[in-house]
Design a protein around this motif. Structure first.
Motif, PDB file in Angstrom:
ATOM      1  N   GLU A 275       0.842  -1.189   0.000  1.00 45.21           N
ATOM      2  CA  GLU A 275       0.000   0.000   0.000  1.00 45.21           C
ATOM      3  C   GLU A 275       0.890   1.256   0.000  1.00 45.21           C
ATOM      4  O   GLU A 275       0.680   2.177  -0.789  1.00 45.21           O
ATOM      5  CB  GLU A 275      -0.874  -0.017   1.265  1.00 45.21           C
ATOM      6  CG  GLU A 275      -2.266   0.464   1.035  1.00 45.21           C
ATOM      7  CD  GLU A 275      -3.098   0.481   2.312  1.00 45.21           C
ATOM      8  OE1 GLU A 275      -2.578   0.272   3.427  1.00 45.21           O
ATOM      9  OE2 GLU A 275      -4.298   0.733   2.175  1.00 45.21           O
ATOM     10  N   LYS A 318      -3.686  -2.964  -5.221  1.00 46.33           N
ATOM     11  CA  LYS A 318      -4.923  -3.647  -5.637  1.00 46.33           C
ATOM     12  C   LYS A 318      -4.613  -4.910  -6.440  1.00 46.33           C
ATOM     13  O   LYS A 318      -5.337  -5.893  -6.372  1.00 46.33           O
ATOM     14  CB  LYS A 318      -5.808  -2.714  -6.485  1.00 46.33           C
ATOM     15  CG  LYS A 318      -6.235  -1.464  -5.771  1.00 46.33           C
ATOM     16  CD  LYS A 318      -7.300  -1.737  -4.712  1.00 46.33           C
ATOM     17  CE  LYS A 318      -7.685  -0.440  -4.016  1.00 46.33           C
ATOM     18  NZ  LYS A 318      -8.227  -0.669  -2.667  1.00 46.33           N
ATOM     19  N   GLU A 321      -4.062  -7.472  -3.917  1.00 44.84           N
ATOM     20  CA  GLU A 321      -5.323  -7.932  -3.301  1.00 44.84           C
ATOM     21  C   GLU A 321      -6.006  -8.965  -4.207  1.00 44.84           C
ATOM     22  O   GLU A 321      -6.555  -9.953  -3.727  1.00 44.84           O
ATOM     23  CB  GLU A 321      -6.263  -6.753  -3.044  1.00 44.84           C
ATOM     24  CG  GLU A 321      -5.800  -5.875  -1.891  1.00 44.84           C
ATOM     25  CD  GLU A 321      -6.869  -4.891  -1.413  1.00 44.84           C
ATOM     26  OE1 GLU A 321      -8.063  -5.112  -1.699  1.00 44.84           O
ATOM     27  OE2 GLU A 321      -6.494  -3.909  -0.761  1.00 44.84           O
ATOM     28  N   ARG A 353      -3.600  -3.663  10.602  1.00 37.40           N
ATOM     29  CA  ARG A 353      -3.950  -3.159   9.274  1.00 37.40           C
ATOM     30  C   ARG A 353      -3.853  -4.283   8.235  1.00 37.40           C
ATOM     31  O   ARG A 353      -4.690  -4.395   7.344  1.00 37.40           O
ATOM     32  CB  ARG A 353      -2.996  -2.002   8.898  1.00 37.40           C
ATOM     33  CG  ARG A 353      -3.158  -1.473   7.485  1.00 37.40           C
ATOM     34  CD  ARG A 353      -4.490  -0.785   7.281  1.00 37.40           C
ATOM     35  NE  ARG A 353      -4.617  -0.195   5.952  1.00 37.40           N
ATOM     36  CZ  ARG A 353      -5.752   0.263   5.460  1.00 37.40           C
ATOM     37  NH1 ARG A 353      -6.865   0.212   6.188  1.00 37.40           N
ATOM     38  NH2 ARG A 353      -5.801   0.798   4.264  1.00 37.40           N
ATOM     39  N   GLU A 356      -6.896  -6.321   8.268  1.00 43.86           N
ATOM     40  CA  GLU A 356      -7.983  -5.590   7.610  1.00 43.86           C
ATOM     41  C   GLU A 356      -7.854  -5.713   6.085  1.00 43.86           C
ATOM     42  O   GLU A 356      -8.839  -5.944   5.376  1.00 43.86           O
ATOM     43  CB  GLU A 356      -7.925  -4.120   8.040  1.00 43.86           C
ATOM     44  CG  GLU A 356      -9.043  -3.262   7.493  1.00 43.86           C
ATOM     45  CD  GLU A 356      -8.851  -1.777   7.831  1.00 43.86           C
ATOM     46  OE1 GLU A 356      -7.789  -1.411   8.407  1.00 43.86           O
ATOM     47  OE2 GLU A 356      -9.751  -0.987   7.515  1.00 43.86           O
ATOM     48  N   LEU A 357      -6.626  -5.578   5.578  1.00 44.27           N
ATOM     49  CA  LEU A 357      -6.408  -5.645   4.124  1.00 44.27           C
ATOM     50  C   LEU A 357      -6.629  -7.061   3.599  1.00 44.27           C
ATOM     51  O   LEU A 357      -7.105  -7.249   2.476  1.00 44.27           O
ATOM     52  CB  LEU A 357      -4.995  -5.151   3.779  1.00 44.27           C
ATOM     53  CG  LEU A 357      -4.737  -3.663   4.058  1.00 44.27           C
ATOM     54  CD1 LEU A 357      -3.264  -3.327   3.845  1.00 44.27           C
ATOM     55  CD2 LEU A 357      -5.612  -2.773   3.183  1.00 44.27           C
ATOM     56  N   ARG A 360     -10.242  -7.339   3.293  1.00 41.84           N
ATOM     57  CA  ARG A 360     -10.651  -6.565   2.109  1.00 41.84           C
ATOM     58  C   ARG A 360     -10.383  -7.347   0.828  1.00 41.84           C
ATOM     59  O   ARG A 360     -11.072  -7.200  -0.171  1.00 41.84           O
ATOM     60  CB  ARG A 360      -9.890  -5.230   2.105  1.00 41.84           C
ATOM     61  CG  ARG A 360     -10.457  -4.199   1.164  1.00 41.84           C
ATOM     62  CD  ARG A 360      -9.866  -2.834   1.447  1.00 41.84           C
ATOM     63  NE  ARG A 360      -8.642  -2.617   0.677  1.00 41.84           N
ATOM     64  CZ  ARG A 360      -7.903  -1.505   0.747  1.00 41.84           C
ATOM     65  NH1 ARG A 360      -8.256  -0.513   1.555  1.00 41.84           N
ATOM     66  NH2 ARG A 360      -6.814  -1.383   0.025  1.00 41.84           N
ATOM     67  N   SER A 361      -9.358  -8.223   0.869  1.00 43.99           N
ATOM     68  CA  SER A 361      -9.005  -9.029  -0.305  1.00 43.99           C
ATOM     69  C   SER A 361      -9.874 -10.271  -0.451  1.00 43.99           C
ATOM     70  O   SER A 361      -9.709 -11.026  -1.401  1.00 43.99           O
ATOM     71  CB  SER A 361      -7.548  -9.494  -0.208  1.00 43.99           C
ATOM     72  OG  SER A 361      -6.692  -8.414  -0.009  1.00 43.99           O
TER      73      SER A 361
END
Ligand SMILES: [Zn+2]
Length: 615
Positions: A275, A318, A321, A353, A356-357, A360-361
């Protein structure tokens, strides 16, 4: 990440500089884990699955029993875990540990760090203490020690001389030397920097293959740093056990997860650092979280808000991800890792974090929690941890709420235990608060003399200053460099003055951030932040050998890395005026030091400064 080319060597180099000057506080707790306790009525995530309500009994640093309504002796302390969730202490599968890293990690529930390159002496020292049952308030360390890279390759830019190699024939001896130093696994770099628009030598695939075989021959895992997808394919085909990063240069090829799966490899995506590599400061949201902020040092806050400078190539987290989603669908083991303390990350806190990512993935919260507990334990054969079960280490994390449904709940930490000893988070928080208060106070009170503005005109024939700590020599020898510097008050100052300060010396090119010159601090001691914001700029006169030199400014909010502006020093006296804002946008409210230095280019330097003022 090779990505870090410049940014990281600065972090690393200046961090050494900073640590050496500030004597890092090591907390060396000694084992006192003979008394047991029981946590009752907590939701338990055991590393694999959720037990809605249960008890965990800890004795002598180990988990003795897990169940409901456990019968324990009356003298055993009971902790009510109703409404809370008990997890195995978390494992960060990609860090670089030194200084206070392991302390910070444990504060945030990370009880094991898998270090992917650090100073071998540091790792040896910590492991010795761990073996003596000390360091119970520090995360447990497993380390690659030195990484395998080509001469001039990624890993050689940090100023720590490391043994490199360039041919398959050197692989076994190289690996054996690492094992002799104590490396727990072997880290290999395959990255020519092209993903970031740069060039760097890198190991050829034949040498990588030989390293992997040499490590396997000795029963060691290999973890590979790659910068682009193409290299990920190659190293997996060469037999690597795992990837230390995902790539951000492209979306995954359709068969990527299939390839990893077929080779039984694991992946540490490190979405946090990717990120920041994509230009977004990964840690920004952590800094504003009321559950986390009170435990963050000022330097960590500054680091979390930082990202890498924009690279000329199109890198996107992204892409990574999407790759994680593909890997997860194919049931490839995914390990949570942060690459702390690179820009945008800090030890311990950034794993929250990363979770969390990962969610999100496309991972479920429980899958993400496994990525930080049982999955890395299995991948790295750490059979004594990562799960809550009888006989395992009592490395535990108790949080409010239910992170198996809402991953952000990992941040609301109630308690952390290492080998059954509770981390004293309250004292740590108080220490951090006190340090912040003191620096705010110091920053608020401008010393007498700031108003007049004059720092030094050297008219009294000494290198003293009107306020603050007078000029003193500062060189990179404190960070392992060989640059030399001298200062001397000489006759003939600017504007007809009697004297000026002459700086001479030699910059040794051995360190990429090499420096030598002089430092002044506005407070009573170096690096104590002082509020100079009633002034707008630093001005001085200079003349010299025609070389380009630097003014470095340390600010508290800038963390451990000084902001710098270059200037030219020619044959005639010339006034240079540098607004505070030209130093990374500071307003001068928390200045800890100002330096005039030569470097980083190697060679001799000779220049004078005079009439140094705040204006
Ligand atoms: Zn790394």
């Amino acid at each position: 990440m090779q990505s870090r080319l410049r940014a990281t060597f600065k972090v690393f180099g200046w961090m050494i500089f900073f640590l050496l000057l500030s004597a890092p506080a090591f907390f060396l707790a000694k084992a006192n884990n003979t008394t047991g306790f029981v946590i009752r009525n907590a939701r338990i995530f055991d590393g694999h699955k959720v037990i809605d309500q249960g008890d965990v009994w800890v004795e002598s640093g180990r988990i003795k029993e897990v169940g409901r309504g456990l019968k324990v002796p009356a003298e055993i302390k009971a902790i009510d875990g109703a409404g809370d969730t008990l997890l195995p202490g978390m494992i960060d599968s990609h860090t670089h540990a030194w200084g206070d890293a392991l302390k910070e990690a444990e504060i945030f529930g990370v009880t094991t760090e898998l270090d992917m390159f650090t100073d071998v002496k540091y790792a040896q020292q910590i492991k010795k203490e761990q073996a003596e049952d000390r360091d119970l308030d520090l995360a447990d360390l497993r380390s690659a020690g030195t990484l395998a890279t080509a001469p001039g390759g990624h890993g050689t830019e940090y100023g720590i001389p490391i043994p490199t190699l360039s041919s398959p024939g050197e692989a076994q001896a190289w690996v054996d030397a690492r094992i002799a130093e104590g490396s727990d696994f072997i880290k290999i770099v395959v990255d020519d920097a092209s993903a970031y628009g740069g060039h760097r030598p890198t190991l050829n695939i034949g040498t990588v293959k030989a390293l992997i075989e040499a490590a396997h021959k000795r029963g060691k895992l290999t973890v590979i740093h790659i910068g682009k997808q193409e290299d990920a394919h190659k190293v997996i085909e060469a037999g690597a056990d795992g990837l230390a990063h995902l790539f951000a240069d492209s979306p995954p090829d359709a068969d990527f997860a299939g390839l990893i799966k077929a080779h039984h490899a694991f992946v540490v995506p490190t979405l946090s650092v990717l990120e920041s590599v994509s230009g977004e400061p990964s840690g920004e949201s952590l800094v504003s979280d009321p559950h986390l902020a009170p435990y963050l040092t000022t330097a960590d806050i500054a680091g979390l808000k930082r990202s890498f400078p924009k690279f000329p190539t199109a890198l996107s987290e992204k892409y990574a991800e999407r790759t994680v989603a593909q890997l997860n669908a194919a049931h490839v083991p995914i390990l949570a890792g942060t690459d702390a303390p690179n820009p945008g990350t800090a030890h311990g806190v950034s794993l929250h974090r990363e979770l969390e990512l990962l969610v999100r993935s496309g991972l479920t919260p429980a899958e993400a929690l496994s990525a930080a507990t049982s999955t890395p334990a299995a991948a790295f054969h750490l059979d004594d941890r990562g799960v809550i079960a009888p006989g395992k280490r009592a490395d535990l994390l108790l949080v409010k709420g239910d992170p198996t449904r809402d991953i952000l709940a990992t941040r609301d930490i109630v308690s952390v235990w290492k080998l059954g000893v509770e981390d004293d988070r309250a004292s740590y928080r108080a220490t951090i608060e006190k340090a912040k208060e003191e620096s705010t106070k110091a920053a608020q009170s401008a010393p007498a003399g700031v108003e007049a503005g004059l720092i030094s005109d050297f008219e009294d024939g000494t290198p003293g200053s009107k306020f603050g700590v007078g000029w003193m020599i500062s060189t990179d020898t404190i960070a392992g460099g060989k640059s030399t510097g001298e200062m001397k008050v000489v006759d003939g100052g600017a504007n007809g003055g009697k004297h000026a300060l002459e700086l001479t010396g030699t910059i040794d090119g051995g360190l990429p951030y090499a420096w030598a010159g002089v430092m002044w601090a506005p407070g009573n001691q170096p690096f104590m932040p002082v509020n100079l914001s009633s002034k707008k700029s630093i001005s001085f006169y200079t003349k010299g050998d025609g070389g380009t030199y630097r003014v470095l400014v340390f600010t508290e909010s800038g963390g451990r890395i000084p902001a710098q502006v270059t200037f030219m020093s020619g044959p005639e006296w010339k006034k240079i005026s540098l607004p505070f804002t030209s130093f990374n946008g500071t307003d001068g409210h928390d200045v800890g030091g100002i330096l005039f230095v030569g470097g980083p280019a190697a060679g001799k330097f000779d220049f004078q400064v005079d009439d140094i003022r705040l204006e």
